[in-house]
Scaffold this active site. Sequence first.
Site, short mmCIF file in Angstrom:
data_model
loop_
_atom_site.label_atom_id
_atom_site.label_comp_id
_atom_site.label_asym_id
_atom_site.label_seq_id
_atom_site.Cartn_x
_atom_site.Cartn_y
_atom_site.Cartn_z
N ARG A 124 -17.76 -6.41 5.40
CA ARG A 124 -16.90 -7.53 5.87
C ARG A 124 -15.77 -7.85 4.89
NH1 ARG A 124 -21.68 -9.94 8.17
NH2 ARG A 124 -21.65 -9.36 10.37
N LYS A 146 -0.31 -4.42 4.54
CA LYS A 146 -0.55 -3.69 5.80
C LYS A 146 -1.47 -2.53 5.48
CE LYS A 146 3.60 -4.24 8.61
NZ LYS A 146 4.73 -3.51 9.19
N GLU A 188 13.67 4.94 1.57
CA GLU A 188 13.24 3.53 1.68
C GLU A 188 14.05 2.66 0.72
OE1 GLU A 188 11.25 2.61 4.04
OE2 GLU A 188 10.26 4.48 4.59
N LYS A 230 11.01 -6.82 -1.38
CA LYS A 230 9.87 -6.72 -0.45
C LYS A 230 8.96 -7.93 -0.58
CE LYS A 230 6.49 -4.50 2.06
NZ LYS A 230 5.94 -3.33 2.66
N GLU A 240 4.40 -10.25 9.94
CA GLU A 240 5.44 -9.63 10.76
C GLU A 240 5.63 -10.35 12.09
OE1 GLU A 240 5.98 -5.28 10.39
OE2 GLU A 240 6.25 -5.31 12.56
N ARG A 244 9.99 -9.93 8.82
CA ARG A 244 9.48 -8.68 8.24
C ARG A 244 9.85 -7.46 9.08
NH1 ARG A 244 3.49 -7.80 5.41
NH2 ARG A 244 3.75 -5.57 5.03
N ASN A 248 11.80 -2.37 9.40
CA ASN A 248 11.76 -1.19 10.28
C ASN A 248 13.14 -0.59 10.48
OD1 ASN A 248 8.98 -1.37 10.69
ND2 ASN A 248 9.30 -3.01 12.17
N HIS A 251 13.66 3.04 11.26
CA HIS A 251 12.35 3.62 11.55
C HIS A 251 12.11 3.85 13.03
CE1 HIS A 251 11.71 2.76 7.37
NE2 HIS A 251 10.45 3.19 7.40
N HIS A 255 10.80 7.35 13.55
CA HIS A 255 9.45 7.73 14.01
C HIS A 255 9.52 8.69 15.20
CE1 HIS A 255 7.47 3.97 12.04
NE2 HIS A 255 7.45 5.02 11.24
N HIS A 267 9.37 12.10 6.66
CA HIS A 267 9.58 10.69 6.95
C HIS A 267 10.92 10.21 6.38
CE1 HIS A 267 8.55 6.54 7.79
NE2 HIS A 267 8.85 6.22 6.53
P1 NAD Z 1 1.26 10.49 0.65
O1 NAD Z 1 0.37 9.37 0.27
O2 NAD Z 1 0.76 11.48 1.63
O3 NAD Z 1 1.69 11.25 -0.68
C1 NAD Z 1 2.49 12.40 -0.56
C2 NAD Z 1 1.95 13.57 -1.37
O4 NAD Z 1 2.22 13.34 -2.74
C3 NAD Z 1 0.43 13.75 -1.26
O5 NAD Z 1 0.14 15.12 -1.21
C4 NAD Z 1 -0.09 13.17 -2.57
O6 NAD Z 1 -1.29 13.74 -2.99
C5 NAD Z 1 1.04 13.50 -3.52
N1 NAD Z 1 1.19 12.62 -4.66
C6 NAD Z 1 1.05 11.28 -4.69
N2 NAD Z 1 1.39 10.81 -5.90
C7 NAD Z 1 1.73 11.87 -6.65
C8 NAD Z 1 2.20 12.02 -7.98
N3 NAD Z 1 2.40 10.98 -8.76
N4 NAD Z 1 2.43 13.26 -8.44
C9 NAD Z 1 2.27 14.35 -7.62
N5 NAD Z 1 1.87 14.28 -6.36
C10 NAD Z 1 1.60 13.04 -5.87
O7 NAD Z 1 2.68 9.97 1.20
P2 NAD Z 1 3.50 8.63 0.99
O8 NAD Z 1 4.89 8.95 1.40
O9 NAD Z 1 3.27 8.02 -0.33
O10 NAD Z 1 2.86 7.65 2.06
C11 NAD Z 1 2.99 7.88 3.45
C12 NAD Z 1 2.04 6.97 4.18
O11 NAD Z 1 2.35 5.61 3.88
C13 NAD Z 1 2.09 7.12 5.68
O12 NAD Z 1 0.79 7.25 6.17
C14 NAD Z 1 2.72 5.82 6.15
O13 NAD Z 1 2.26 5.45 7.42
C15 NAD Z 1 2.26 4.86 5.08
N6 NAD Z 1 3.11 3.68 4.93
C16 NAD Z 1 2.51 2.46 4.88
C17 NAD Z 1 3.27 1.31 4.72
C18 NAD Z 1 2.60 -0.01 4.61
O14 NAD Z 1 3.30 -1.04 4.57
N7 NAD Z 1 1.30 -0.06 4.54
C19 NAD Z 1 4.66 1.40 4.60
C20 NAD Z 1 5.25 2.66 4.65
C21 NAD Z 1 4.47 3.80 4.82
N1 GLY Z 2 6.76 -1.05 5.47
C1 GLY Z 2 6.81 -2.03 6.48
C2 GLY Z 2 6.16 -3.33 6.11
O1 GLY Z 2 5.55 -3.45 5.08
O2 GLY Z 2 6.24 -4.25 6.86
#
Ligand code: NAD
Ligand code: GLY
Length: 364
Positions: A124, A146, A188, A230, A240, A244, A248, A251, A255, A267
């Site tokens: 929980r 998020k 970003e 942010k 959101e 917030r 997007n 995006h 997307h 991305h």
């Molecule tokens: P990711 O987490 O897949 O990382 C990309 C690659 O880089 C992976 O292979 C990872 O192992 C590698 N990596 C990470 N740190 C490293 C480092 N310091 N050195 C070498 N390699 C490294 O990709 P990302 O772009 O960080 O995240 C994408 C995800 O984030 C998506 O799933 C997306 O939906 C999510 N996201 C969430 C939010 C939110 O607000 N929660 C916002 C934007 C994106």
């Molecule tokens: N990356 C979108 C959000 O945090 O709202």
Amino acid sequence: MKKLKVHLDRKQSQSYEICIGYDIFDRIAMMIANSRIAGRYVIVTDDCVGTLYGETLLAHLTKMGVRSDLIVFPAGERSKNVQSVLDIAGKLLDLGADRKCALIALGGGVVGDLAGFIASVYMRGVPCIQVPTTLMAQVDSSIGGKTAIDLPQGKNLLGTFCQPVGVFIDIKCLDTLPDAEYQNGLAEVVKYGIIDSESLFRQLEADVEAIRSRNRPFLEAIIQRVCTIKKGIVEMDEREQGLRRILNFGHTLGHALESASEYGISHGNAVAVGMIAAARMSQKLYGLPAEDRERIEGLIASLSLACGIPEDLATEDILSGLQRDKKKDGDTIHFVLLKKIGLPFINGGVPDDLLRETIEGLRT
Ligand code: NAD
Ligand code: GLY
């Protein structure tokens, strides 16, 4: 080390700090040890970040007398699913982790979203600390609470709003980040300049070389600046409901491009093209000055992000991707558009013919 506080007015108890520094794993461990957030900690990471940094963080925590363990899952978006939730929850149970434990999400956005989601539902809910290691995660996904996993039907379809209890950003982690992942984060960063701060945008335009060379003082300043933006947006609209949504920007089409290309377009590149499309539509519909649109296209090009849509992506596939947008309201797809750089708004829908014309105008 720079500290920023995310103030969540309704629940001061859930306010938290973002700590930003270079080569700070030892201090992260010390702060976690002193925080007494939990009786024990479990680092959740992917196999790439685990190899690079997992044991190091574990060793620092152990040295500080903090009881901690490490759970590793395969890197990549494909792991952000229900099966991983079950696997990791099973491993937590095997470790005997109870409600007094906290998770440490060490990695990029995939780790942050997945570990954050598990923390929000395990027994929980247990606290989650974010230690983001990609530029994307350091400037965006680790802040704001998020969490999500993907379903076969689409990305981020199961999720929660659950704020972390702390965010620790070690910029040294970016030294090992591959160029393509760095580019994803840059898109970003540009977005934050466009939606919130003309002066940040100008700074990016003036320092393209510093960005490209990952100049350390420059990166520190930029990451702090973007985290401040942010945090401000999350403080005003945690769930959101309105403001917030400006995050997007770029995006919506982005997307659709990712999904129409079956994720062949990264991305960051998809968002870059989405931002150009939004700027072009803003000029046509709302009088965004031509100079602002040109500056947006110019900065994106100078950072070697994508500026166009490959010929082999059918317009119909892109349009049907847009129809599946999760933020759609009835039949209306809301775009984040601009009156000028730094002044975004949510528009009430873009005419179909303009959308088609914009997509066609972006063909490379
Ligand atoms: P990711 O987490 O897949 O990382 C990309 C690659 O880089 C992976 O292979 C990872 O192992 C590698 N990596 C990470 N740190 C490293 C480092 N310091 N050195 C070498 N390699 C490294 O990709 P990302 O772009 O960080 O995240 C994408 C995800 O984030 C998506 O799933 C997306 O939906 C999510 N996201 C969430 C939010 C939110 O607000 N929660 C916002 C934007 C994106
Ligand atoms: N990356 C979108 C959000 O945090 O709202």
